[in-house]
Write a protein that holds these residues in place. Structure first.
Motif, PDB file in Angstrom:
ATOM      1  N   HIS A   1       4.903   0.888   1.076  1.00 57.72           N
ATOM      2  CA  HIS A   1       5.004  -0.238   2.218  1.00 57.72           C
ATOM      3  C   HIS A   1       4.586  -1.432   1.880  1.00 57.72           C
ATOM      4  O   HIS A   1       3.625  -1.637   1.219  1.00 57.72           O
ATOM      5  CB  HIS A   1       4.106   0.364   3.179  1.00 57.72           C
ATOM      6  CG  HIS A   1       4.665   1.805   3.893  1.00 57.72           C
ATOM      7  ND1 HIS A   1       5.504   1.892   4.846  1.00 57.72           N
ATOM      8  CD2 HIS A   1       4.479   2.936   3.371  1.00 57.72           C
ATOM      9  CE1 HIS A   1       5.764   3.184   5.113  1.00 57.72           C
ATOM     10  NE2 HIS A   1       5.285   3.932   4.197  1.00 57.72           N
TER      11      HIS A   1
ATOM     12  N   VAL B   1       3.823  -5.273   4.091  1.00 57.55           N
ATOM     13  CA  VAL B   1       3.815  -5.906   5.289  1.00 57.55           C
ATOM     14  C   VAL B   1       3.133  -7.214   5.067  1.00 57.55           C
ATOM     15  O   VAL B   1       2.079  -7.523   4.350  1.00 57.55           O
ATOM     16  CB  VAL B   1       2.862  -4.929   6.249  1.00 57.55           C
ATOM     17  CG1 VAL B   1       3.634  -3.715   6.711  1.00 57.55           C
ATOM     18  CG2 VAL B   1       1.718  -5.034   5.680  1.00 57.55           C
TER      19      VAL B   1
ATOM     20  N   ALA C   1      -6.975  -5.612  11.381  1.00 61.11           N
ATOM     21  CA  ALA C   1      -5.619  -4.912  11.773  1.00 61.11           C
ATOM     22  C   ALA C   1      -5.989  -4.131  12.838  1.00 61.11           C
ATOM     23  O   ALA C   1      -7.365  -3.726  12.737  1.00 61.11           O
ATOM     24  CB  ALA C   1      -4.989  -4.347  10.845  1.00 61.11           C
TER      25      ALA C   1
ATOM     26  N   TYR D   1       0.652  -1.055   0.032  1.00 60.86           N
ATOM     27  CA  TYR D   1       0.055  -0.167  -0.064  1.00 60.86           C
ATOM     28  C   TYR D   1       0.909   1.124  -0.028  1.00 60.86           C
ATOM     29  O   TYR D   1       2.004   1.173   0.290  1.00 60.86           O
ATOM     30  CB  TYR D   1      -0.716   0.003   1.260  1.00 60.86           C
ATOM     31  CG  TYR D   1      -0.163   0.092   2.684  1.00 60.86           C
ATOM     32  CD1 TYR D   1       0.221   1.142   3.179  1.00 60.86           C
ATOM     33  CD2 TYR D   1       0.181  -1.259   3.258  1.00 60.86           C
ATOM     34  CE1 TYR D   1       0.772   1.156   4.629  1.00 60.86           C
ATOM     35  CE2 TYR D   1       0.892  -1.247   4.506  1.00 60.86           C
ATOM     36  CZ  TYR D   1       1.021  -0.046   5.022  1.00 60.86           C
ATOM     37  OH  TYR D   1       1.709  -0.071   6.215  1.00 60.86           O
TER      38      TYR D   1
ATOM     39  N   ALA E   1       1.678   5.066   1.660  1.00 58.02           N
ATOM     40  CA  ALA E   1       1.394   5.910   2.936  1.00 58.02           C
ATOM     41  C   ALA E   1       2.348   7.074   2.853  1.00 58.02           C
ATOM     42  O   ALA E   1       3.430   6.624   2.366  1.00 58.02           O
ATOM     43  CB  ALA E   1       1.659   5.256   4.164  1.00 58.02           C
TER      44      ALA E   1
ATOM     45  N   SER F   1       0.746 -10.387   6.105  1.00 59.77           N
ATOM     46  CA  SER F   1      -0.418 -10.326   6.617  1.00 59.77           C
ATOM     47  C   SER F   1      -1.024 -11.848   6.376  1.00 59.77           C
ATOM     48  O   SER F   1      -1.003 -12.287   5.490  1.00 59.77           O
ATOM     49  CB  SER F   1      -1.336  -9.417   5.931  1.00 59.77           C
ATOM     50  OG  SER F   1      -2.560  -9.270   6.298  1.00 59.77           O
TER      51      SER F   1
ATOM     52  N   LEU G   1      -4.700   3.074   4.539  1.00 62.00           N
ATOM     53  CA  LEU G   1      -5.734   2.430   3.363  1.00 62.00           C
ATOM     54  C   LEU G   1      -6.772   3.187   3.166  1.00 62.00           C
ATOM     55  O   LEU G   1      -7.455   3.230   2.163  1.00 62.00           O
ATOM     56  CB  LEU G   1      -5.946   1.260   3.866  1.00 62.00           C
ATOM     57  CG  LEU G   1      -4.773   0.048   3.699  1.00 62.00           C
ATOM     58  CD1 LEU G   1      -4.977  -1.307   4.643  1.00 62.00           C
ATOM     59  CD2 LEU G   1      -4.406  -0.339   2.359  1.00 62.00           C
TER      60      LEU G   1
ATOM     61  N   HIS H   1      -0.807   2.917  11.439  1.00 58.73           N
ATOM     62  CA  HIS H   1      -0.384   3.308  10.190  1.00 58.73           C
ATOM     63  C   HIS H   1      -0.923   2.812   8.892  1.00 58.73           C
ATOM     64  O   HIS H   1      -1.254   3.281   8.083  1.00 58.73           O
ATOM     65  CB  HIS H   1       1.293   2.988  10.320  1.00 58.73           C
ATOM     66  CG  HIS H   1       1.860   3.568   9.082  1.00 58.73           C
ATOM     67  ND1 HIS H   1       1.914   2.717   7.779  1.00 58.73           N
ATOM     68  CD2 HIS H   1       2.305   4.702   8.660  1.00 58.73           C
ATOM     69  CE1 HIS H   1       2.621   3.302   7.095  1.00 58.73           C
ATOM     70  NE2 HIS H   1       3.024   4.555   7.343  1.00 58.73           N
ATOM     71  N   ARG H   2      -1.025   1.375   8.839  1.00 53.32           N
ATOM     72  CA  ARG H   2      -1.630   0.749   7.831  1.00 53.32           C
ATOM     73  C   ARG H   2      -2.929   0.940   7.441  1.00 53.32           C
ATOM     74  O   ARG H   2      -3.610   1.342   6.380  1.00 53.32           O
ATOM     75  CB  ARG H   2      -1.466  -0.802   7.939  1.00 53.32           C
ATOM     76  CG  ARG H   2      -2.147  -1.767   6.794  1.00 53.32           C
ATOM     77  CD  ARG H   2      -2.384  -3.138   7.256  1.00 53.32           C
ATOM     78  NE  ARG H   2      -1.335  -3.473   8.057  1.00 53.32           N
ATOM     79  CZ  ARG H   2      -1.215  -4.942   8.529  1.00 53.32           C
ATOM     80  NH1 ARG H   2      -1.931  -5.895   8.133  1.00 53.32           N
ATOM     81  NH2 ARG H   2      -0.330  -5.330   9.546  1.00 53.32           N
TER      82      ARG H   2
ATOM     83  N   VAL I   1      -4.702  -1.293  -3.403  1.00 53.95           N
ATOM     84  CA  VAL I   1      -3.640  -2.081  -3.165  1.00 53.95           C
ATOM     85  C   VAL I   1      -3.296  -3.141  -3.896  1.00 53.95           C
ATOM     86  O   VAL I   1      -3.943  -3.418  -4.879  1.00 53.95           O
ATOM     87  CB  VAL I   1      -4.156  -2.736  -1.737  1.00 53.95           C
ATOM     88  CG1 VAL I   1      -4.516  -1.523  -0.599  1.00 53.95           C
ATOM     89  CG2 VAL I   1      -5.429  -3.663  -1.832  1.00 53.95           C
TER      90      VAL I   1
END
Length: 152
Positions: free
Chosen positions: A30, A32, A49, A23, A25, A34, A58, A53-54, A64
């Motif tokens: 970024h 991550v 989540a 994604y 930001a 998941s 989003l 931040h995430r 994404v």
């Protein structure tokens, strides 16, 4: 390297439960890891989540990418990439999807590894908390995949 057929891409997604979410930001990419459940019927990836931040990113930019790999060796691998949109879920529907996520991940793990990890009770327990985590799905727009010819 060859392109994977859509049905094989979906099988790889359905047969796994850990991928990487990409994604944007603050104009920075970024990625991550998941835990996820691929809902074949709804053509979406279910995740959750904590606020942070995430989720903030989003909410601002909902486009994404999600990648899942199966790597046996340098010459024996498959990789699938999903392009989609982040959709935050709420209310009873979010609770239903979080349960579907926990049950689906458990079925996938049972099928792959024949084990019962304790962390899944953590997901189910989230249903009872006053502040539930952010449950979201990635609505699939496009799925592509690559593999090495001799993948078995």
């Amino acid at each position: 390297m060859t392109d994977m057929e859509p049905v094989k891409c979906e099988k790889l997604l359905a047969d796994n439960y850990v991928g990487r979410l990409a994604y944007i930001a603050d104009n920075e990419p970024h990625v991550v890891p998941s835990t996820y459940f691929f809902d074949e019927d709804q053509q979406c990836i279910l995740c959750f989540a904590s606020n942070g931040h995430r989720i903030n990113a989003l909410r601002k930019c909902n486009k994404v990418s999600f990648q899942v790999d199966s790597i046996e060796s340098f010459r024996n691998w498959q990789s699938v990439q999903v392009h989609g949109t982040f959709e935050e879920l709420s209310g009873d529907y979010a609770k239903l999807c979080l349960k579907r996520f926990a049950d689906g991940v458990q079925r996938t793990i049972d099928h792959k590894n024949a084990e019962r990890p304790h962390f899944l009770s953590h997901f189910s327990g989230k249903l009872q908390e006053a502040e539930m985590p952010v449950v979201y799905r990635i609505a699939v727009i496009k799925i592509t995949g690559k593999s090495v010819e001799n993948f078995t």
